[in-house]
Design a protein around this motif. Structure first.
Motif, PDB file in Angstrom:
ATOM      1  N   PHE A   1       3.042  18.055 -16.715  1.00  0.00           N
ATOM      2  CA  PHE A   1       2.649  18.330 -18.129  1.00  0.00           C
ATOM      3  C   PHE A   1       1.772  19.184 -18.125  1.00  0.00           C
ATOM      4  N   ILE A   2       0.613  19.402 -17.384  1.00  0.00           N
ATOM      5  CA  ILE A   2      -0.435  20.283 -17.397  1.00  0.00           C
ATOM      6  C   ILE A   2       0.041  21.548 -17.133  1.00  0.00           C
ATOM      7  N   ILE A   3       0.916  21.909 -16.158  1.00  0.00           N
ATOM      8  CA  ILE A   3       1.582  23.181 -16.060  1.00  0.00           C
ATOM      9  C   ILE A   3       2.235  23.881 -17.083  1.00  0.00           C
ATOM     10  N   HIS A   4       2.753  22.939 -18.079  1.00  0.00           N
ATOM     11  CA  HIS A   4       3.480  23.366 -19.237  1.00  0.00           C
ATOM     12  C   HIS A   4       2.603  23.658 -20.530  1.00  0.00           C
ATOM     13  N   HIS A   5       1.213  22.846 -20.450  1.00  0.00           N
ATOM     14  CA  HIS A   5       0.387  22.954 -21.526  1.00  0.00           C
ATOM     15  C   HIS A   5      -0.974  23.457 -21.470  1.00  0.00           C
ATOM     16  N   VAL A   6      -1.164  24.047 -20.128  1.00  0.00           N
ATOM     17  CA  VAL A   6      -2.614  24.690 -19.946  1.00  0.00           C
ATOM     18  C   VAL A   6      -2.194  26.127 -19.235  1.00  0.00           C
ATOM     19  N   ARG A   7      -2.925  27.048 -19.767  1.00  0.00           N
ATOM     20  CA  ARG A   7      -2.930  28.391 -19.079  1.00  0.00           C
ATOM     21  C   ARG A   7      -4.315  28.319 -18.222  1.00  0.00           C
ATOM     22  N   PHE A   8      -3.784  28.442 -16.791  1.00  0.00           N
ATOM     23  CA  PHE A   8      -5.133  28.575 -16.011  1.00  0.00           C
ATOM     24  C   PHE A   8      -5.581  29.821 -15.754  1.00  0.00           C
ATOM     25  N   LYS A   9      -6.986  30.185 -15.370  1.00  0.00           N
ATOM     26  CA  LYS A   9      -7.576  31.234 -15.257  1.00  0.00           C
ATOM     27  C   LYS A   9      -7.829  31.554 -13.582  1.00  0.00           C
ATOM     28  N   GLN A  10      -8.053  30.206 -12.908  1.00  0.00           N
ATOM     29  CA  GLN A  10      -8.228  30.365 -11.766  1.00  0.00           C
ATOM     30  C   GLN A  10      -7.051  30.836 -10.826  1.00  0.00           C
ATOM     31  N   PRO A  11      -7.041  31.937 -10.250  1.00  0.00           N
ATOM     32  CA  PRO A  11      -5.986  32.448  -9.286  1.00  0.00           C
ATOM     33  C   PRO A  11      -5.088  31.313  -8.665  1.00  0.00           C
ATOM     34  N   LEU A  12      -5.760  30.496  -7.882  1.00  0.00           N
ATOM     35  CA  LEU A  12      -4.720  29.589  -7.208  1.00  0.00           C
ATOM     36  C   LEU A  12      -4.121  28.565  -7.869  1.00  0.00           C
TER      37      LEU A  12
ATOM     38  N   LEU B   1       0.821  -1.072  -0.046  1.00  0.00           N
ATOM     39  CA  LEU B   1      -0.059  -0.131  -0.009  1.00  0.00           C
ATOM     40  C   LEU B   1       0.865   1.277   0.111  1.00  0.00           C
ATOM     41  N   LEU B   2       1.736   1.342   0.844  1.00  0.00           N
ATOM     42  CA  LEU B   2       2.909   2.338   0.700  1.00  0.00           C
ATOM     43  C   LEU B   2       3.451   2.512  -0.553  1.00  0.00           C
ATOM     44  N   ALA B   3       3.884   1.534  -1.312  1.00  0.00           N
ATOM     45  CA  ALA B   3       4.347   1.487  -2.343  1.00  0.00           C
ATOM     46  C   ALA B   3       3.493   1.931  -3.573  1.00  0.00           C
ATOM     47  N   SER B   4       2.214   1.713  -3.369  1.00  0.00           N
ATOM     48  CA  SER B   4       1.216   2.071  -4.475  1.00  0.00           C
ATOM     49  C   SER B   4       1.018   3.485  -4.274  1.00  0.00           C
ATOM     50  N   ALA B   5       0.793   4.245  -3.048  1.00  0.00           N
ATOM     51  CA  ALA B   5       0.798   5.517  -3.013  1.00  0.00           C
ATOM     52  C   ALA B   5       2.133   6.325  -3.476  1.00  0.00           C
ATOM     53  N   ILE B   6       3.061   5.852  -3.279  1.00  0.00           N
ATOM     54  CA  ILE B   6       4.400   6.354  -3.726  1.00  0.00           C
ATOM     55  C   ILE B   6       4.317   6.510  -5.135  1.00  0.00           C
ATOM     56  N   THR B   7       3.839   5.342  -5.991  1.00  0.00           N
ATOM     57  CA  THR B   7       3.487   5.159  -7.422  1.00  0.00           C
ATOM     58  C   THR B   7       2.527   6.205  -7.873  1.00  0.00           C
ATOM     59  N   PHE B   8       1.253   6.319  -6.958  1.00  0.00           N
ATOM     60  CA  PHE B   8       0.127   7.251  -7.455  1.00  0.00           C
ATOM     61  C   PHE B   8       0.817   8.726  -7.363  1.00  0.00           C
ATOM     62  N   GLY B   9       1.695   8.922  -6.596  1.00  0.00           N
ATOM     63  CA  GLY B   9       2.342  10.337  -6.284  1.00  0.00           C
ATOM     64  C   GLY B   9       3.181  10.724  -7.396  1.00  0.00           C
ATOM     65  N   TYR B  10       3.880   9.698  -7.696  1.00  0.00           N
ATOM     66  CA  TYR B  10       4.765   9.903  -8.969  1.00  0.00           C
ATOM     67  C   TYR B  10       3.811  10.177 -10.441  1.00  0.00           C
ATOM     68  N   ILE B  11       2.821   9.448 -10.537  1.00  0.00           N
ATOM     69  CA  ILE B  11       1.713   9.769 -11.574  1.00  0.00           C
ATOM     70  C   ILE B  11       1.315  11.023 -11.359  1.00  0.00           C
ATOM     71  N   VAL B  12       0.828  11.504 -10.293  1.00  0.00           N
ATOM     72  CA  VAL B  12       0.312  12.826 -10.356  1.00  0.00           C
ATOM     73  C   VAL B  12       1.336  13.868 -10.470  1.00  0.00           C
ATOM     74  N   TYR B  13       2.550  13.631 -10.028  1.00  0.00           N
ATOM     75  CA  TYR B  13       3.672  14.652 -10.437  1.00  0.00           C
ATOM     76  C   TYR B  13       3.920  14.697 -11.969  1.00  0.00           C
ATOM     77  N   GLY B  14       3.806  13.434 -12.438  1.00  0.00           N
ATOM     78  CA  GLY B  14       3.987  13.498 -14.112  1.00  0.00           C
ATOM     79  C   GLY B  14       3.033  14.265 -14.780  1.00  0.00           C
ATOM     80  N   LEU B  15       1.762  14.074 -14.383  1.00  0.00           N
ATOM     81  CA  LEU B  15       0.558  14.619 -14.946  1.00  0.00           C
ATOM     82  C   LEU B  15       0.552  16.189 -14.730  1.00  0.00           C
ATOM     83  N   SER B  16       0.656  16.537 -13.410  1.00  0.00           N
ATOM     84  CA  SER B  16       0.801  18.018 -12.831  1.00  0.00           C
ATOM     85  C   SER B  16       1.995  18.741 -13.751  1.00  0.00           C
TER      86      SER B  16
END
Length: 200
Positions: free
Chosen positions: A148-159, A131-146
């Motif tokens: 990618f999104i940071i560089h390819h999306v222009r956000f309008k929401q201030p936060l 379970l610990l390893a699955s959460a670390i893996t999930f964190g890595y996936i979220v990091y990768g997607l985040s």
């Protein structure tokens, strides 16, 4: 005497080939797919093997996400911004072309995450470890997607704009803002970018 340069040349050729493959869209999405399957597999196996109830299962998942936040910071600060060819070369490409698909070779993160899961199983109960390893893996996936999104999306929401902006600052000030998903370790370790006041 001749063998040493030849070995170095073969090593260099191999690293260059992996770097070229790593810069492709196919490699990027293949990595996401492989990591996603691994995450689900670890989660299901961990849940089935876990014998201590839902609270400790949630503890394992929370600890895994917290651990990943430091792993993300550690690799970005001390591995990607070094002279280790496999890490530095790909990361340098990303800094030069932030909209590219530069990432690690699709097989490398899954291999490292599996090895990590194996080490956890040696020192803690199997269900908790998986379970610990699955959460670390999930964190890595979220990091990768985040990332990618940071560089390819222009956000309008201030936060969200502020969150993405913190990483964009890193591209202009590479000695700061190493955290992508969270500024936690930049704050704790003193690498959060602080705008210098202008001299009037």
């Amino acid at each position: 005497m001749v063998q040493q340069p030849m070995k170095q040349s073969l090593w260099r050729t191999g690293v260059d080939a992996i770097m070229r493959m790593s810069a492709t869209r196919t490699n990027y999405w293949a990595e996401l797919g492989v990591d996603g399957v691994l995450c689900l597999l670890l989660l299901v196996l961990g849940w089935r093997r876990h014998a201590d109830g839902p609270l400790t299962a949630l503890l394992a998942l929370g600890l895994g996400l917290f651990a990943f936040s430091f792993i993300e910071y550690f690799f970005h600060r001390w591995m990607f911004h070094t002279r280790i060819p496999l890490f530095a070369q790909g990361h340098d490409m990303h800094h030069a072309r932030p909209l590219g698909y530069d990432s690690l070779p699709f097989f490398l993160p899954a291999a490292v995450l599996l090895a990590l899961a194996g080490m956890f199983v040696l020192v803690m109960p199997t269900g908790f470890a998986l379970l610990l390893a699955s959460a670390i893996t999930f964190g890595y996936i979220v990091y990768g997607l985040s990332h990618f999104i940071i560089h390819h999306v222009r956000f309008k929401q201030p936060l969200l704009r502020r969150w993405a902006g913190a990483h964009h600052v890193h591209h202009y000030h590479p000695e700061s803002n190493f955290g992508v998903t969270t500024p936690l370790w930049d704050v704790l370790l003193g690498t959060k970018y602080v705008r210098q006041p202008r001299n009037h």
